[in-house]
Design a protein around this motif. Structure first.
Motif, mmCIF file in Angstrom:
data_model
loop_
_atom_site.group_PDB
_atom_site.id
_atom_site.type_symbol
_atom_site.label_atom_id
_atom_site.label_comp_id
_atom_site.label_asym_id
_atom_site.label_seq_id
_atom_site.Cartn_x
_atom_site.Cartn_y
_atom_site.Cartn_z
ATOM 1 N N GLY A 345 0.836 -1.193 0.000
ATOM 2 C CA GLY A 345 0.000 0.000 0.000
ATOM 3 C C GLY A 345 0.871 1.243 0.000
ATOM 4 N N VAL A 346 0.546 2.214 -0.833
ATOM 5 C CA VAL A 346 1.343 3.431 -0.896
ATOM 6 C C VAL A 346 0.509 4.634 -0.476
ATOM 7 C CG1 VAL A 346 2.914 2.590 -2.669
ATOM 8 C CG2 VAL A 346 0.816 3.753 -3.366
ATOM 9 N N TRP A 347 1.153 5.502 0.269
ATOM 10 C CA TRP A 347 0.594 6.797 0.642
ATOM 11 C C TRP A 347 1.545 7.836 0.067
ATOM 12 C CZ3 TRP A 347 -0.712 2.471 3.012
ATOM 13 C CH2 TRP A 347 -1.969 2.358 3.603
ATOM 14 N N LEU A 348 1.171 8.460 -1.054
ATOM 15 C CA LEU A 348 2.068 9.359 -1.779
ATOM 16 C C LEU A 348 1.363 10.667 -2.111
ATOM 17 C CD1 LEU A 348 3.609 6.857 -4.374
ATOM 18 C CD2 LEU A 348 4.658 7.642 -2.241
ATOM 19 N N VAL A 425 -1.791 10.119 9.865
ATOM 20 C CA VAL A 425 -2.377 8.870 9.383
ATOM 21 C C VAL A 425 -1.393 7.705 9.504
ATOM 22 C CG1 VAL A 425 -3.151 7.677 7.295
ATOM 23 C CG2 VAL A 425 -4.070 9.929 7.849
ATOM 24 N N LEU A 426 -0.125 7.977 9.173
ATOM 25 C CA LEU A 426 0.858 6.900 9.074
ATOM 26 C C LEU A 426 1.615 6.642 10.374
ATOM 27 C CD1 LEU A 426 2.308 7.802 5.566
ATOM 28 C CD2 LEU A 426 0.835 5.865 6.128
ATOM 29 N N VAL A 429 1.004 3.231 12.978
ATOM 30 C CA VAL A 429 1.319 1.818 12.751
ATOM 31 C C VAL A 429 2.829 1.686 12.587
ATOM 32 C CG1 VAL A 429 -0.893 1.298 11.661
ATOM 33 C CG2 VAL A 429 1.037 2.048 10.249
ATOM 34 N N GLU A 430 3.293 0.464 12.703
ATOM 35 C CA GLU A 430 4.736 0.215 12.575
ATOM 36 C C GLU A 430 4.954 -1.167 11.981
ATOM 37 O OE1 GLU A 430 8.741 0.176 15.443
ATOM 38 O OE2 GLU A 430 6.783 0.737 16.276
ATOM 39 N N PRO A 431 5.912 -1.275 11.017
ATOM 40 C CA PRO A 431 6.769 -0.222 10.470
ATOM 41 C C PRO A 431 6.144 0.462 9.261
ATOM 42 C CG PRO A 431 7.497 -2.324 9.608
ATOM 43 C CD PRO A 431 6.327 -2.628 10.536
ATOM 44 N N VAL A 432 6.539 1.708 9.045
ATOM 45 C CA VAL A 432 6.204 2.449 7.829
ATOM 46 C C VAL A 432 7.519 2.754 7.128
ATOM 47 C CG1 VAL A 432 5.281 4.601 6.887
ATOM 48 C CG2 VAL A 432 4.121 3.471 8.803
ATOM 49 N N GLN A 479 10.225 9.405 16.223
ATOM 50 C CA GLN A 479 9.224 8.868 15.292
ATOM 51 C C GLN A 479 9.529 7.385 15.055
ATOM 52 O OE1 GLN A 479 9.943 11.798 12.124
ATOM 53 N NE2 GLN A 479 7.885 12.605 12.464
ATOM 54 N N PRO A 480 9.321 6.558 16.054
ATOM 55 C CA PRO A 480 9.755 5.155 15.980
ATOM 56 C C PRO A 480 9.061 4.323 14.919
ATOM 57 C CG PRO A 480 8.360 5.517 17.907
ATOM 58 C CD PRO A 480 8.651 6.867 17.333
ATOM 59 N N ALA A 481 7.935 4.781 14.399
ATOM 60 C CA ALA A 481 7.211 3.974 13.411
ATOM 61 C C ALA A 481 7.910 3.964 12.056
ATOM 62 C CB ALA A 481 5.788 4.515 13.238
ATOM 63 N N PHE A 482 8.710 4.992 11.770
ATOM 64 C CA PHE A 482 9.233 5.180 10.424
ATOM 65 C C PHE A 482 10.602 4.530 10.236
ATOM 66 C CE2 PHE A 482 6.592 9.187 10.839
ATOM 67 C CZ PHE A 482 5.501 8.643 10.153
ATOM 68 N N ARG A 483 10.784 3.881 9.066
ATOM 69 C CA ARG A 483 12.080 3.349 8.642
ATOM 70 C C ARG A 483 12.486 4.152 7.405
ATOM 71 N NH1 ARG A 483 10.469 1.436 12.664
ATOM 72 N NH2 ARG A 483 10.356 -0.781 13.275
ATOM 73 N N PHE A 484 13.365 5.114 7.579
ATOM 74 C CA PHE A 484 13.773 5.998 6.482
ATOM 75 C C PHE A 484 14.818 5.301 5.616
ATOM 76 C CE2 PHE A 484 12.127 8.872 9.710
ATOM 77 C CZ PHE A 484 11.377 9.761 8.953
#
Length: 548
Positions: A345-348, A425-426, A429-432, A479-484
């Motif tokens: 799923g993409v959120w762009l 929104v994002l 949840v984890e991971p994003v 921002q622990p949910a994000f994997r940059f």
């Protein structure tokens, strides 16, 4: 591309020959599908970065770049592109000789000749560049500096002050005199016997600085000392050797009736340029950073963050309306079986999606595109990106509920996260997984400045593309949910991560720091692999340049 780099010299007409290219203002690309191996990629990476370095460090190059940028922002959109084109054509050989010759610093002259075997055009640029320092056997470090001085001085006609005084509101192509054209200045240096005078300059430097090894060194490549001596060596070469070499070239060109910007006046050029831009575009002028002091030894002088990795032409989009997507979930499920399948799923943001994919003409898209993504083939065999649209307010949890037991992979971009709604929104949840399409170093600096603990991992990417690529990944405690995720060429990403480690390895005043720790990569290894497969299967370009 203003300065294309091609294997067979046919890049202007044959896309298949293009290896890379520099746009003349601040960005360049690597065409991964056309690069043969890691040696060729390393050379092209460095070559395109050197185009930018020469353009951004000389008065002639900066005027050319600003003319293009101003026209793209709507100021004199007919006249300034004409000026840019003339300035590019008048400096093309100077640029190519500079980028080709100095790129030999990494692998050595013999290896560079080997990589360029069969490419008569670029071998010609290399041999011309080597010849600028004469035919005698001299250390590579001096030949490189001498050649660079010729080419930099060729890009520094004193006439740039007159052009800047005219101003961007009035300057035009006819303002460019013959004595200001770099290729003619380069030819004049050669015709005046300039290459034959370097022996005297070298002897002068050796006599004045007997404690320095000016006369010693490998003729094929540069031998660098340990880190403790590197700073001292670079300072000596930049402040003493380069200056003397530049002054010598300036003397030769003055004798040929082609005066140059004096060494001590180079900072004045940069300030005059900023003032000239401010007269017509205050916002752009504020974004120009005039740097007059020496860069740190480990700084990225070639600014590899401007590099674009081109994976393919944009794939056409096959759009599924949001009312039909829930009934076509199988069309987006990827995997060998139901037990191992997943959906991406993409959120762009609309701008990011348009940059990466080719949408049908006239397609109306929301500001935030939420969709299921899969690469598919049409009945006639064409590859397309299938996007199953969902309402823009759809959260990852709602999407997972729609999918039932099929796992959802959540993918977005850094630019998209500049929208607070997307973060809200994002972030639940984890991971994003976040593709970093904004300047990485700037953001890591900002995170650390705010006291964040940033973890950084580095992984070579093998089997996903033809080139040598690295992936740098980041997480932060805020921002622990994000994997940059940052993906780039081997040289650029290696420099980036080393700079960040040295700059932020120790805790700052507010506790912010970068820790090299790849455990989160191992924890999410399977998901990272899936993300990479989707990106390399569908994306058009990887860069840190937002939507340009």
């Amino acid at each position: 591309m203003a300065f294309p780099c091609a294997r067979d010299g046919l890049a202007a007409t044959l896309r298949s020959g293009l290896l890379g290219g520099y746009d003349g203002a601040g960005a360049w690309l690597l065409a991964l599908d056309n690069l043969r191996d890691g040696d060729e990629q390393l050379m092209v990476e460095t070559h395109e970065g050197l185009h930018h370095e020469l353009q951004a460090s000389t008065g002639y190059g900066l005027i050319s770049a600003m003319a293009l940028l101003l026209s793209k922002r709507g100021f004199r959109p007919l006249v300034l592109p004409e000026l840019f084109d003339v300035m590019v054509e008048s400096s093309r050989r100077t640029h190519e000789v500079f980028a080709t010759t100095l790129s030999a610093s990494l692998a050595g002259v013999r290896q560079t000749r080997s990589v360029l075997d069969g490419n008569a055009t670029y071998l010609g640029y290399l041999e011309r560049g080597l010849g600028l320092a004469g035919t005698g056997v001299i250390p590579w470090h001096f030949r490189e500096t001498a050649a660079a001085s010729v080419l930099r001085c060729s890009m520094a006609p004193s006439h740039v002050f007159d052009i800047l005084e005219t101003g961007f509101a009035r300057m035009r192509r006819t303002d460019l005199t013959d004595a200001a054209r770099p290729d003619r200045r380069l030819k004049a240096f050669e015709a005046a016997g300039g290459p034959d005078g370097w022996g005297a300059v070298l002897s002068e430097l050796a006599s004045a600085h007997p404690d320095r090894v000016v006369l010693r060194g490998d003729a094929d490549r540069r031998d660098l000392p340990d880190d403790e001596e590197l700073e001292s060596l670079c300072r000596f070469e930049e402040e003493v050797v380069l200056r003397r070499c530049y002054e010598y070239v300036s003397e030769v060109l003055a004798g040929a009736g082609m005066p140059s910007v004096a060494w001590e006046d180079q900072a004045r050029v940069a300030h005059a340029l900023k003032a000239a831009v401010a007269e017509v575009d205050g916002e752009l002028s504020e974004r120009l950073n005039v740097v007059t002091e020496r860069r740190p030894v480990l700084d990225d002088g070639l600014e590899y963050d401007r590099q674009k990795i081109v994976l393919r032409d944009r794939l056409p989009v096959e759009m599924v309306d949001s009312t039909h997507t829930p009934g076509l979930l199988d069309a987006f499920t990827v995997g060998d079986s139901d037990d191992h399948g997943h959906v991406c799923g993409v959120w762009l943001s609309r701008e990011v999606a348009r940059k990466q994919f080719s949408f049908p003409e006239g397609a109306e898209l929301p500001e935030l595109i939420v969709a299921l993504l899969a690469v598919a083939r049409t009945a006639d065999g064409r590859q397309v990106v299938r996007l199953g649209l969902l309402p823009s307010t759809t959260t990852p949890r709602q999407c997972q509920t729609l999918l039932g037991e099929t796992p959802l992979l959540v993918l977005t971009s850094h630019l998209t996260l500049t929208d607070p709604l997307a973060v809200d929104v994002l972030g639940r949840v984890e991971p994003v997984f976040v593709l970093m399409d904004l300047p990485v170093a700037w953001h890591v600096d900002d995170w650390c400045g705010q006291g964040a603990h940033v973890r950084m991992g580095l992984v070579p990417l093998e089997g996903l593309a033809s080139g040598d690529l690295l992936m740098a990944t980041f997480t932060l405690d805020r921002q622990p949910a994000f994997r940059f995720i940052c993906i780039g060429g081997k040289v650029g990403v290696s420099l980036l991560t080393e700079q960040l480690r040295r700059r932020h390895g120790a805790r700052g005043d507010r506790g912010g720091h970068v820790e090299v720790d790849g455990t989160f990569l191992r924890d999410d290894a399977a998901a990272f692999n899936l993300v990479l497969n989707h990106v390399f299967g569908a994306w058009h370009v990887l860069d840190q340049d937002a939507v340009s």
